[in-house]
Design a protein around this motif. Structure first.
Motif, mmCIF file in Angstrom:
data_model
loop_
_atom_site.group_PDB
_atom_site.id
_atom_site.type_symbol
_atom_site.label_atom_id
_atom_site.label_comp_id
_atom_site.label_asym_id
_atom_site.label_seq_id
_atom_site.Cartn_x
_atom_site.Cartn_y
_atom_site.Cartn_z
ATOM 1 N N VAL A 188 0.805 -1.250 0.009
ATOM 2 C CA VAL A 188 0.036 0.067 0.114
ATOM 3 C C VAL A 188 0.912 1.318 0.226
ATOM 4 N N VAL A 212 -4.033 1.073 -2.760
ATOM 5 C CA VAL A 212 -3.933 -0.295 -2.361
ATOM 6 C C VAL A 212 -3.257 -0.900 -3.617
ATOM 7 N N VAL A 227 -7.211 5.489 5.105
ATOM 8 C CA VAL A 227 -6.052 5.061 5.810
ATOM 9 C C VAL A 227 -6.446 4.335 7.203
ATOM 10 N N PRO A 228 -6.015 3.193 7.359
ATOM 11 C CA PRO A 228 -6.099 2.528 8.544
ATOM 12 C C PRO A 228 -5.232 2.776 9.767
ATOM 13 N N GLU A 232 -5.151 -2.307 11.722
ATOM 14 C CA GLU A 232 -5.877 -2.897 10.483
ATOM 15 C C GLU A 232 -5.033 -3.040 9.548
ATOM 16 N N LEU A 233 -3.925 -2.376 9.272
ATOM 17 C CA LEU A 233 -3.051 -2.630 7.977
ATOM 18 C C LEU A 233 -2.364 -4.029 8.094
ATOM 19 N N LEU A 236 -5.061 -6.341 6.981
ATOM 20 C CA LEU A 236 -5.254 -6.399 5.675
ATOM 21 C C LEU A 236 -4.022 -7.186 4.971
ATOM 22 N N VAL A 275 3.611 -1.948 13.090
ATOM 23 C CA VAL A 275 2.805 -2.690 12.130
ATOM 24 C C VAL A 275 3.314 -4.361 12.472
#
Length: 609
Positions: A188, A212, A227-228, A232-233, A236, A275
Motif C-alpha cells: 500500500v 492499495v 488510511v487504517p 488494521e493494516l 489487511l 505494524v
C-alpha cells in the motif's frame, strides 16, 4: 520529494559512483553496474540481478558474499539495457554459467532476454528467473503476469546461496524458480514518489486515503481506501496473503515462512515495527512459524510513503538458503566473508529447468527461451551486423547518412520538447518515465549517429549505431523496442545505395515486424504497435501508388496521428499499465503518442528539400 541532486539526467550514474565509493571493500564498478570485489571460485555459478535505479538497497546494495555476484543498474525506474546486463555478466562469469534474475516488468524481460541470448551465443551458459510476487497485479491463475516487488530479495538470496553452496546452473535456476513460486507480496502507499527534478509526484493519494496494491515504480494502486490504523493494516496484509497459500505448502502442512515488512522510502522504522508487532501476532495465531523476519527498507521506491508485506513459504532447502550468511553493502546476515580461491562444496544435482515459449512469460527460461528475438534483432551487435553490411559505404549512402542524422536530430528535438507531456501521459497508469527514457535514448542516438557520419558511415550503419546507443541509454521497454526498430530499418537501407521509397517501406515494415516479435504486442493492446502498423500500411499503399516519399510519409503521418489519439479508447493489455487498465481509459498510450510525434518530426526533414 527528492531534494539533493545535480543534473537529474546524471542522477543514476552519480548514485552508483557514491555507492561504490562508500563500499569499496565489497563492490567495484564495471560498465553497466557493479560487481563483487572478489571473484567467484572457478567453475561456480554467478548470479546477476538488476533493474532500474531508485530502489536501494535493490539492486547494487545486494551485491556481495552470500548474495549476488553483480547487478546491472538502469536509469531511474528504467530497466538496464541488454549491453549493461551482458557487461556485468561477462565480468562475473566464472565458468559455471550465469543466472539472471529481475522483476517481471516488460522492459526488464526484453533486455534480460536479449542479454541472455547474446551470452549464450558467446558461449556463456545462462538461465533467467523473473520474480512475480505481487498478488495485486494479477490473479492467481495469471501468476506469470505478476510484477516483482519486495519478493526480489528472497529469490535473489535463495539463488545466490545455492550458487555459494556449489549447485550447478540448472540447480541454481531451480532453486530461484522454487523460491519465486513460494513467494507472495502485497503493498500500500500513502503518497507517490517524486523523481529528481520533477515538480510533482508520479501519483497522488487524497488526504486520509491510501492506494492499495501499488507497484514500486510510481505506479498508482489498483484501488483506494481510508488510511487504517497500524493493526488494521497488518490485518489487511496478513488476510490478503494467507488467502493464497501455495498448493504444495497446503499439501505438506509445513507452515514455515520468511517474513519481510518492507518500507518503500518514507515510512519510518518505528512505524514499521508497530505494524510488524501485529503481523507477527496474526501469523502466530494462524499457525505460521516465522523464520528470521526482516523489517526495514529492502526494496524501495525513492521517497514513496508505502509499506509491503512479503511471505515466502519455506521448506528445508529454502530455509537453509534464507538463513545462510550474506555480506553486501545493504544486507548482512551471519558470518559471510569474501570468497577465497577454493571452490565451495555442496550438491551439484538439480532438476534442469526448461520453459518453452517466450521470456515474456515470467518464470525460468533456458538459454534459448528469450523474448522471441532472432539473432539479427539483438540489440548490442556490431554496427556492421546491425546495418546488414560490412562493405564500405558508397558516396550515395554517405550522403543519405547526413539526411538520416538530420532526421534523428529532429526526432531528438521533438522528444525533448514533449518530454514533460509524455511523462504526464505515462504516469496516468504507468510509472511516468516515458519522456525521460525517450529523451535519454534519442540524445544518445544522435550522438552515436553523428560520430558514425563523421567517420564516413553509410545510412544503414548510421542508423545501426544510433539504434544500439538508443537501446543502451534509454533502457526500459521503449529502449529495447526503438533499438530493434532502428536496427531493422538500418539493415533494410544498407550502405550501398540512396534509399528510395520502396527501400524505406521495406525498412519500416521490418521495423514493425521486429517490434511485434520483440514486444509481443498486437493492434488493440494499447502500445506503439497501434500506430506503427497503420502507419506502415498507409506508407506502403502510398508508395505502391507512385506517391513521392515526402508526400507518402506525410499522408501516413496523418494516419499515425489519428491512430495515436484513438488509443485513448483502448484498455492496455501489456506493460506496466496493464494492472491499472481502467485508469488509462480516456488517455492515449505514451508510446503511441511518441511514435506519432517522431513520424511527424521525420516528415519535416523529408519535406525540406
Amino acid at each position: 520529494m527528492t531534494r539533493l541532486f545535480n543534473d537529474p539526467t546524471d542522477f543514476a550514474e552519480e548514485l552508483v559512483d557514491g555507492l561504490v565509493a562508500a563500499h569499496q571493500n565489497r563492490i567495484r564498478r564495471v560498465p553497466g553496474g557493479v560487481v563483487r570485489t572478489d571473484r567467484a571460485a572457478p567453475g561456480t555459478v554467478a548470479v546477476v540481478i538488476g533493474g532500474g535505479s531508485g530502489h536501494h538497497p535493490a539492486f547494487g546494495g545486494l551485491v556481495g558474499a552470500g548474495l549476488a555476484h553483480g547487478a546491472a543498474m538502469g536509469d531511474l525506474f528504467a530497466s538496464p539495457s541488454a549491453r549493461q546486463i551482458r557487461s556485468v555478466a561477462e565480468a562475473v562469469d566464472a565458468g559455471g554459467g550465469v543466472l539472471l534474475s529481475y522483476g517481471n516488468y516488460a522492459g526488464d524481460v526484453l533486455h534480460f532476454g536479449l542479454a541472455q541470448e547474446q551470452l549464450h551465443a558467446a558461449g556463456i551458459p545462462c538461465r533467467s528467473v523473473a520474480v512475480t510476487d505481487d498478488v495485486a497485479s494479477a490473479d492467481e491463475a495469471r501468476r506469470a503476469d505478476r510484477r516483482g516487488i519486495a519478493g526480489d530479495l528472497v529469490v535473489f538470496k535463495a539463488a545466490s546461496a545455492a550458487a555459494e553452496a556449489g549447485y550447478d546452473l540448472d540447480a541454481v535456476a531451480r532453486v530461484a524458480a522454487h523460491a519465486n513460486d513460494r513467494t507472495r507480496s502485497f503493498g500500500v502507499a500513502f503518497t507517490g514518489c517524486t523523481l529528481p527534478g520533477a515538480a510533482e509526484p508520479l501519483f497522488t493519494v487524497p488526504p486520509g486515503r491510501m492506494a492499495v496494491g501499488m507497484g514500486i515504480h510510481g505506479e498508482p494502486g489498483i484501488g483506494e481506501q481510508d488510511v487504517p490504523t497500524a493493526d488494521e493494516l497488518a490485518e489487511l496484509f496478513v488476510t490478503t496473503l494467507l488467502a493464497e497459500i501455495p498448493a504444495d505448502v497446503t499439501e505438506t502442512g509445513d507452515r514455515r515462512a520468511a517474513v519481510l515488512l518492507n518500507g518503500l522510502g518514507s515510512v519510518k522504522y518505528e512505524e514499521l515495527f508497530v505494524v510488524y508487532r501485529r503481523v507477527a501476532a496474526l501469523l502466530a495465531e494462524a499457525g505460521v512459524e516465522i523464520i528470521e523476519p526482516e523489517v526495514g527498507e529492502l526494496v524501495t521506491s525513492f521517497d514513496m510513503a508505502g509499506v509491503s508485506l512479503t511471505l515466502t513459504w519455506l521448506d528445508d532447502e529454502l530455509a537453509r538458503f534464507w538463513q545462510a550468511p550474506a555480506d553486501a553493502p545493504a544486507y548482512r546476515k551471519g558470518g559471510a566473508t569474501q570468497a577465497g580461491g577454493t571452490a565451495p562444496t555442496g550438491p551439484a544435482a538439480g532438476t534442469a529447468v526448461h520453459v518453452t515459449g517466450s521470456a515474456a512469460q515470467a518464470g525460468t527460461t533456458d538459454s534459448a527461451g528469450s523474448a522471441g528475438t532472432t539473432p539479427g534483432e539483438q540489440v548490442g551487435a556490431t554496427a556492421a551486423e546491425q546495418a546488414g553490411s560490412s562493405v564500405p559505404a558508397t558516396e550515395e549512402s554517405r550522403a543519405a547518412a547526413v539526411r538520416v542524422l538530420a532526421a534523428l536530430t529532429a526526432v531528438r528535438d521533438a522528444i525533448e520538447d514533449a518530454a514533460e507531456e509524455l511523462g504526464r501521459i505515462d504516469a496516468v497508469a504507468g510509472d511516468g518515465d516515458h519522456g525521460i527514457g525517450m529523451t535519454r535514448g534519442a540524445r544518445a542516438c544522435v550522438d552515436a549517429a553523428e560520430a558514425a557520419v563523421d567517420s564516413g558511415a553509410g545510412a544503414g550503419t548510421t542508423l545501426g549505431r544510433g539504434a544500439e546507443a538508443w537501446a543502451d541509454r534509454a533502457g526500459g521497454t521503449s529502449g529495447a523496442l526503438w533499438g530493434a526498430a532502428l536496427t531493422a530499418l538500418g539493415a533494410a537501407l544498407g550502405d550501398q545505395s540512396r534509399p528510395d521509397g520502396p527501400a524505406v517501406v521495406t525498412g519500416v515494415t521490418a521495423a514493425e515486424t521486429a517490434v511485434r516479435r520483440l514486444g509481443g504486442a498486437e493492434v488493440g493492446d494499447k502500445t506503439m504497435i497501434d500506430v506503427l502498423t497503420p502507419f506502415a500500411s498507409a506508407l506502403s499503399s502510398q508508395i505502391t501508388a507512385g506517391t513521392a516519399l515526402p508526400d507518402a510519409w506525410g499522408s501516413a503521418a496523418v494516419v499515425a496521428d489519428r491512430a495515436a489519439a484513438d488509443t485513448s479508447a483502448l484498455l492496455p493489455r501489456r506493460g506496466r499499465a496493464r494492472p491499472l487498465a481502467e485508469k488509462s481509459l480516456g488517455t492515449p498510450d505514451a508510446g503511441a503518442v511518441s511514435l506519432a510525434l517522431i513520424v511527424r518530426a521525420v516528415h519535416g526533414v523529408l519535406t525540406d528539400r
